[in-house]
Design a protein around this motif. Structure first.
Motif, PDB file in Angstrom:
ATOM      1  N   THR A  15      18.212  -6.713 -30.777  1.00 28.65           N
ATOM      2  CA  THR A  15      19.377  -5.849 -30.788  1.00 28.65           C
ATOM      3  C   THR A  15      19.734  -5.504 -29.357  1.00 28.65           C
ATOM      4  N   GLU A  16      21.010  -5.381 -29.129  1.00 30.33           N
ATOM      5  CA  GLU A  16      21.455  -5.018 -27.794  1.00 30.33           C
ATOM      6  C   GLU A  16      21.160  -3.555 -27.543  1.00 30.33           C
ATOM      7  N   LYS A  17      20.728  -3.268 -26.338  1.00 26.16           N
ATOM      8  CA  LYS A  17      20.468  -1.892 -25.954  1.00 26.16           C
ATOM      9  C   LYS A  17      21.298  -1.553 -24.738  1.00 26.16           C
ATOM     10  N   PHE A  18      21.827  -0.360 -24.740  1.00 31.08           N
ATOM     11  CA  PHE A  18      22.638   0.150 -23.648  1.00 31.08           C
ATOM     12  C   PHE A  18      21.754   0.315 -22.407  1.00 31.08           C
ATOM     13  N   VAL A  19      22.185  -0.234 -21.284  1.00 37.09           N
ATOM     14  CA  VAL A  19      21.418  -0.120 -20.041  1.00 37.09           C
ATOM     15  C   VAL A  19      22.094   0.856 -19.084  1.00 37.09           C
ATOM     16  N   SER A  20      23.378   0.614 -18.750  1.00 38.55           N
ATOM     17  CA  SER A  20      24.067   1.509 -17.820  1.00 38.55           C
ATOM     18  C   SER A  20      25.573   1.404 -17.980  1.00 38.55           C
ATOM     19  N   LEU A  21      26.257   2.442 -17.516  1.00 40.05           N
ATOM     20  CA  LEU A  21      27.712   2.479 -17.501  1.00 40.05           C
ATOM     21  C   LEU A  21      28.147   3.033 -16.163  1.00 40.05           C
ATOM     22  N   SER A  22      29.042   2.329 -15.495  1.00 38.73           N
ATOM     23  CA  SER A  22      29.583   2.841 -14.239  1.00 38.73           C
ATOM     24  C   SER A  22      31.098   2.853 -14.330  1.00 38.73           C
ATOM     25  N   ALA A  23      31.696   3.853 -13.713  1.00 41.43           N
ATOM     26  CA  ALA A  23      33.144   3.999 -13.675  1.00 41.43           C
ATOM     27  C   ALA A  23      33.552   4.086 -12.213  1.00 41.43           C
ATOM     28  N   ASN A  24      34.337   3.116 -11.760  1.00 40.92           N
ATOM     29  CA  ASN A  24      34.741   3.015 -10.353  1.00 40.92           C
ATOM     30  C   ASN A  24      33.538   3.011  -9.426  1.00 40.92           C
ATOM     31  N   GLY A  25      32.453   2.374  -9.851  1.00 38.73           N
ATOM     32  CA  GLY A  25      31.255   2.246  -9.023  1.00 38.73           C
ATOM     33  C   GLY A  25      30.311   3.428  -9.081  1.00 38.73           C
ATOM     34  N   LEU A  56      35.438  10.009 -14.531  1.00 35.78           N
ATOM     35  CA  LEU A  56      36.422   9.578 -15.522  1.00 35.78           C
ATOM     36  C   LEU A  56      37.761  10.289 -15.370  1.00 35.78           C
ATOM     37  N   HIS A  57      37.880  11.150 -14.369  1.00 32.23           N
ATOM     38  CA  HIS A  57      39.092  11.938 -14.188  1.00 32.23           C
ATOM     39  C   HIS A  57      40.050  11.274 -13.202  1.00 32.23           C
ATOM     40  N   TYR A  58      40.352  10.005 -13.433  1.00 30.48           N
ATOM     41  CA  TYR A  58      41.301   9.262 -12.613  1.00 30.48           C
ATOM     42  C   TYR A  58      42.285   8.568 -13.536  1.00 30.48           C
ATOM     43  N   GLU A  59      43.457   8.220 -13.002  1.00 28.93           N
ATOM     44  CA  GLU A  59      44.475   7.578 -13.830  1.00 28.93           C
ATOM     45  C   GLU A  59      44.043   6.174 -14.244  1.00 28.93           C
ATOM     46  N   HIS A  60      43.486   5.394 -13.303  1.00 30.43           N
ATOM     47  CA  HIS A  60      42.972   4.053 -13.598  1.00 30.43           C
ATOM     48  C   HIS A  60      41.484   4.031 -13.319  1.00 30.43           C
ATOM     49  N   VAL A  61      40.706   3.543 -14.280  1.00 30.04           N
ATOM     50  CA  VAL A  61      39.244   3.506 -14.144  1.00 30.04           C
ATOM     51  C   VAL A  61      38.763   2.093 -14.466  1.00 30.04           C
ATOM     52  N   ASP A  62      37.892   1.569 -13.589  1.00 22.76           N
ATOM     53  CA  ASP A  62      37.257   0.269 -13.818  1.00 22.76           C
ATOM     54  C   ASP A  62      35.845   0.522 -14.326  1.00 22.76           C
ATOM     55  N   PHE A  63      35.586   0.157 -15.583  1.00 29.79           N
ATOM     56  CA  PHE A  63      34.284   0.361 -16.206  1.00 29.79           C
ATOM     57  C   PHE A  63      33.445  -0.905 -16.103  1.00 29.79           C
ATOM     58  N   GLU A  64      32.152  -0.716 -15.946  1.00 30.21           N
ATOM     59  CA  GLU A  64      31.205  -1.827 -16.019  1.00 30.21           C
ATOM     60  C   GLU A  64      30.045  -1.370 -16.888  1.00 30.21           C
ATOM     61  N   LEU A  65      29.972  -1.945 -18.094  1.00 27.81           N
ATOM     62  CA  LEU A  65      28.940  -1.602 -19.058  1.00 27.81           C
ATOM     63  C   LEU A  65      27.916  -2.724 -19.089  1.00 27.81           C
ATOM     64  N   LYS A  66      26.654  -2.369 -18.944  1.00 24.48           N
ATOM     65  CA  LYS A  66      25.585  -3.363 -19.013  1.00 24.48           C
ATOM     66  C   LYS A  66      24.709  -3.075 -20.221  1.00 24.48           C
ATOM     67  N   MET A  71      27.339  -8.148 -19.957  1.00 20.65           N
ATOM     68  CA  MET A  71      28.005  -7.182 -19.096  1.00 20.65           C
ATOM     69  C   MET A  71      29.486  -7.201 -19.480  1.00 20.65           C
ATOM     70  N   ILE A  72      30.051  -6.024 -19.667  1.00 16.83           N
ATOM     71  CA  ILE A  72      31.445  -5.904 -20.074  1.00 16.83           C
ATOM     72  C   ILE A  72      32.186  -5.147 -18.985  1.00 16.83           C
ATOM     73  N   ARG A  73      33.300  -5.726 -18.534  1.00 16.97           N
ATOM     74  CA  ARG A  73      34.154  -5.059 -17.547  1.00 16.97           C
ATOM     75  C   ARG A  73      35.484  -4.743 -18.205  1.00 16.97           C
ATOM     76  N   VAL A  74      35.854  -3.465 -18.134  1.00 18.73           N
ATOM     77  CA  VAL A  74      37.085  -2.992 -18.753  1.00 18.73           C
ATOM     78  C   VAL A  74      37.862  -2.182 -17.736  1.00 18.73           C
ATOM     79  N   THR A  75      39.162  -2.468 -17.636  1.00 18.45           N
ATOM     80  CA  THR A  75      40.048  -1.651 -16.821  1.00 18.45           C
ATOM     81  C   THR A  75      40.881  -0.824 -17.777  1.00 18.45           C
ATOM     82  N   GLY A  76      40.846   0.482 -17.573  1.00 20.91           N
ATOM     83  CA  GLY A  76      41.551   1.364 -18.486  1.00 20.91           C
ATOM     84  C   GLY A  76      42.453   2.354 -17.787  1.00 20.91           C
TER      85      GLY A  76
END
Length: 102
Positions: A15-25, A56-66, A71-76
């Motif tokens: 099963t996949e396990k959550f490792v880390s989440l970063s927002a704008n580095g 997370l308090h920015y208009e555009h956020v680049d997420f990197e979920l591991k 690894m998933i990269r999302v721009t929101g």
């Protein structure tokens, strides 16, 4: 010759396990990270945190979920933030989504 039969070890599904989440580095402590489509069919990103996350308090956020497998990269684009019982819920419109297997 007629000894006891050894039990075969069954492989457990990984099963996949959550490792880390970063927002704008910046590392973010997140409880949940989900992608859904709303009633209009627009893709949305929901991030639940135990407390206010300044990253997370920015208009555009680049997420990197591991996770353990990918690894998933999302721009929101920020849509809204609200209290969800004991947690803070941040909602983003998805602008870009990439998924890489590790």
């Amino acid at each position: 010759m007629f000894g006891k039969k050894k039990d075969k070890k069954k492989k457990k599904p990984t099963t996949e396990k959550f490792v880390s989440l970063s927002a704008n580095g910046v590392e973010v402590t997140a409880i949940n990270f989900t992608l859904h489509k709303d009633d209009d069919g627009e893709p949305r990103l929901f991030v639940r945190t135990p407390d206010v996350a300044e990253a997370l308090h920015y208009e555009h956020v680049d997420f990197e979920l591991k996770t353990t497998n990918k690894m998933i990269r999302v721009t929101g684009k920020f849509k809204e933030a609200k209290n969800d019982k004991k947690f803070k819920l941040y909602v983003f419109d998805i602008e870009d989504y990439n998924q890489y297997y590790i």
